[in-house]
Motif scaffolding. Structure first.
Motif, PDB file in Angstrom:
ATOM      1  N   LYS A  67      -1.437   6.752  11.643  1.00 11.25           N
ATOM      2  CA  LYS A  67      -1.064   8.149  11.442  1.00 11.25           C
ATOM      3  C   LYS A  67      -0.678   8.439   9.997  1.00 11.25           C
ATOM      4  O   LYS A  67      -0.302   9.550   9.676  1.00 11.25           O
ATOM      5  CB  LYS A  67       0.065   8.540  12.387  1.00 11.25           C
ATOM      6  N   LEU A  68      -0.752   7.433   9.138  1.00 16.87           N
ATOM      7  CA  LEU A  68      -0.497   7.607   7.714  1.00 16.87           C
ATOM      8  C   LEU A  68      -1.758   7.266   6.938  1.00 16.87           C
ATOM      9  O   LEU A  68      -2.408   6.267   7.233  1.00 16.87           O
ATOM     10  CB  LEU A  68       0.656   6.696   7.251  1.00 16.87           C
ATOM     11  N   LYS A  69      -2.096   8.089   5.960  1.00 14.25           N
ATOM     12  CA  LYS A  69      -3.258   7.833   5.113  1.00 14.25           C
ATOM     13  C   LYS A  69      -2.822   6.997   3.922  1.00 14.25           C
ATOM     14  O   LYS A  69      -1.747   7.178   3.383  1.00 14.25           O
ATOM     15  CB  LYS A  69      -3.857   9.146   4.599  1.00 14.25           C
ATOM     16  N   ILE A  83       8.612   4.566  10.971  1.00 21.29           N
ATOM     17  CA  ILE A  83       7.577   4.644   9.936  1.00 21.29           C
ATOM     18  C   ILE A  83       6.579   3.501  10.103  1.00 21.29           C
ATOM     19  O   ILE A  83       5.374   3.691   9.964  1.00 21.29           O
ATOM     20  CB  ILE A  83       8.203   4.647   8.529  1.00 21.29           C
ATOM     21  N   LYS A  84       7.065   2.319  10.445  1.00 19.66           N
ATOM     22  CA  LYS A  84       6.176   1.179  10.682  1.00 19.66           C
ATOM     23  C   LYS A  84       5.196   1.491  11.810  1.00 19.66           C
ATOM     24  O   LYS A  84       4.000   1.210  11.692  1.00 19.66           O
ATOM     25  CB  LYS A  84       7.004  -0.061  11.025  1.00 19.66           C
ATOM     26  N   GLU A 142       4.386  16.503  11.487  1.00 16.67           N
ATOM     27  CA  GLU A 142       4.885  16.547  12.863  1.00 16.67           C
ATOM     28  C   GLU A 142       4.911  15.169  13.491  1.00 16.67           C
ATOM     29  O   GLU A 142       5.680  14.917  14.404  1.00 16.67           O
ATOM     30  CB  GLU A 142       4.050  17.517  13.692  1.00 16.67           C
ATOM     31  N   ASP A 143       4.070  14.243  12.999  1.00 17.84           N
ATOM     32  CA  ASP A 143       4.078  12.887  13.530  1.00 17.84           C
ATOM     33  C   ASP A 143       5.418  12.201  13.322  1.00 17.84           C
ATOM     34  O   ASP A 143       5.788  11.310  14.067  1.00 17.84           O
ATOM     35  CB  ASP A 143       2.978  12.036  12.879  1.00 17.84           C
ATOM     36  N   LEU A 144       6.152  12.615  12.285  1.00 15.22           N
ATOM     37  CA  LEU A 144       7.462  12.016  12.039  1.00 15.22           C
ATOM     38  C   LEU A 144       8.417  12.276  13.191  1.00 15.22           C
ATOM     39  O   LEU A 144       9.312  11.497  13.453  1.00 15.22           O
ATOM     40  CB  LEU A 144       8.077  12.572  10.752  1.00 15.22           C
ATOM     41  N   MET A 145       8.230  13.385  13.860  1.00 14.04           N
ATOM     42  CA  MET A 145       9.145  13.741  14.924  1.00 14.04           C
ATOM     43  C   MET A 145       8.501  13.626  16.302  1.00 14.04           C
ATOM     44  O   MET A 145       8.943  14.257  17.245  1.00 14.04           O
ATOM     45  CB  MET A 145       9.680  15.157  14.699  1.00 14.04           C
ATOM     46  N   ASP A 146       7.454  12.796  16.434  1.00 18.06           N
ATOM     47  CA  ASP A 146       6.853  12.556  17.739  1.00 18.06           C
ATOM     48  C   ASP A 146       7.917  12.180  18.764  1.00 18.06           C
ATOM     49  O   ASP A 146       7.876  12.581  19.900  1.00 18.06           O
ATOM     50  CB  ASP A 146       5.836  11.407  17.674  1.00 18.06           C
ATOM     51  N   LYS A 147       8.837  11.370  18.331  1.00 22.94           N
ATOM     52  CA  LYS A 147       9.955  10.993  19.185  1.00 22.94           C
ATOM     53  C   LYS A 147      11.218  11.158  18.360  1.00 22.94           C
ATOM     54  O   LYS A 147      11.204  11.027  17.149  1.00 22.94           O
ATOM     55  CB  LYS A 147       9.821   9.570  19.705  1.00 22.94           C
ATOM     56  N   MET A 173       0.835  -1.179   0.000  1.00 24.08           N
ATOM     57  CA  MET A 173       0.000   0.000   0.000  1.00 24.08           C
ATOM     58  C   MET A 173       0.878   1.239   0.000  1.00 24.08           C
ATOM     59  O   MET A 173       1.981   1.208   0.513  1.00 24.08           O
ATOM     60  CB  MET A 173      -0.894   0.026   1.232  1.00 24.08           C
ATOM     61  N   GLU A 174       0.340   2.290  -0.505  1.00 20.61           N
ATOM     62  CA  GLU A 174       1.046   3.559  -0.467  1.00 20.61           C
ATOM     63  C   GLU A 174       0.421   4.412   0.618  1.00 20.61           C
ATOM     64  O   GLU A 174      -0.770   4.342   0.863  1.00 20.61           O
ATOM     65  CB  GLU A 174       0.947   4.240  -1.824  1.00 20.61           C
ATOM     66  N   TYR A 175       1.228   5.195   1.267  1.00 21.44           N
ATOM     67  CA  TYR A 175       0.751   5.993   2.392  1.00 21.44           C
ATOM     68  C   TYR A 175       1.143   7.448   2.264  1.00 21.44           C
ATOM     69  O   TYR A 175       2.157   7.780   1.680  1.00 21.44           O
ATOM     70  CB  TYR A 175       1.310   5.454   3.710  1.00 21.44           C
ATOM     71  N   LEU A 176       0.344   8.294   2.858  1.00 23.58           N
ATOM     72  CA  LEU A 176       0.631   9.719   2.958  1.00 23.58           C
ATOM     73  C   LEU A 176       0.636  10.074   4.431  1.00 23.58           C
ATOM     74  O   LEU A 176      -0.240   9.653   5.184  1.00 23.58           O
ATOM     75  CB  LEU A 176      -0.448  10.532   2.239  1.00 23.58           C
ATOM     76  N   LEU A 177       1.586  10.838   4.820  1.00 22.61           N
ATOM     77  CA  LEU A 177       1.654  11.270   6.205  1.00 22.61           C
ATOM     78  C   LEU A 177       0.535  12.256   6.488  1.00 22.61           C
ATOM     79  O   LEU A 177       0.370  13.239   5.788  1.00 22.61           O
ATOM     80  CB  LEU A 177       3.015  11.923   6.457  1.00 22.61           C
ATOM     81  N   ASP A 178      -0.268  11.959   7.491  1.00 17.92           N
ATOM     82  CA  ASP A 178      -1.367  12.826   7.906  1.00 17.92           C
ATOM     83  C   ASP A 178      -0.835  14.175   8.364  1.00 17.92           C
ATOM     84  O   ASP A 178      -1.344  15.215   8.026  1.00 17.92           O
ATOM     85  CB  ASP A 178      -2.085  12.168   9.096  1.00 17.92           C
TER      86      ASP A 178
END
Length: 79
Positions: free
Chosen positions: A41-43, A33-34, A9-14, A1-6
């Motif tokens: 959190k990814l569309k 990312i997993k 900022e979620d990329l840098m949660d931690k 599947m292909e995903y888009l980041l919602d």
């Protein structure tokens, strides 16, 4: 599947460095990312772009590319 980041900022949660300090950067990016995929959190239906991920995570594209390849092999992403 292909995903888009919602939300980028979620990329840098931690901080990537906080994810298993003994792991390679590729493995840290893969796990991060997993977890975003599994947490919803990814569309779906849009491509994750190496450049965008690299800029958001403030790391080079090589570990991102390797992590995306690992995710594709694990059937979490489709190219």
């Amino acid at each position: 599947m292909e995903y888009l980041l919602d939300n980028k900022e979620d990329l840098m949660d931690k901080e990537i460095g906080d994810i298993g300090p003994h792991l390679s950067l590729k493995e840290k990016v893969y796990r991060h990312i997993k977890s975003l995929i599994l947490e919803g959190k990814l569309k779906q239906k849009r491509k994750l772009r190496e450049v965008e991920l690299s800029e958001a995570m403030k790391i080079s594209r090589a570990p991102i590319r390797e992590a995306l390849n690992m995710l594709e092999k694990s059937v979490l992403l489709r190219s």
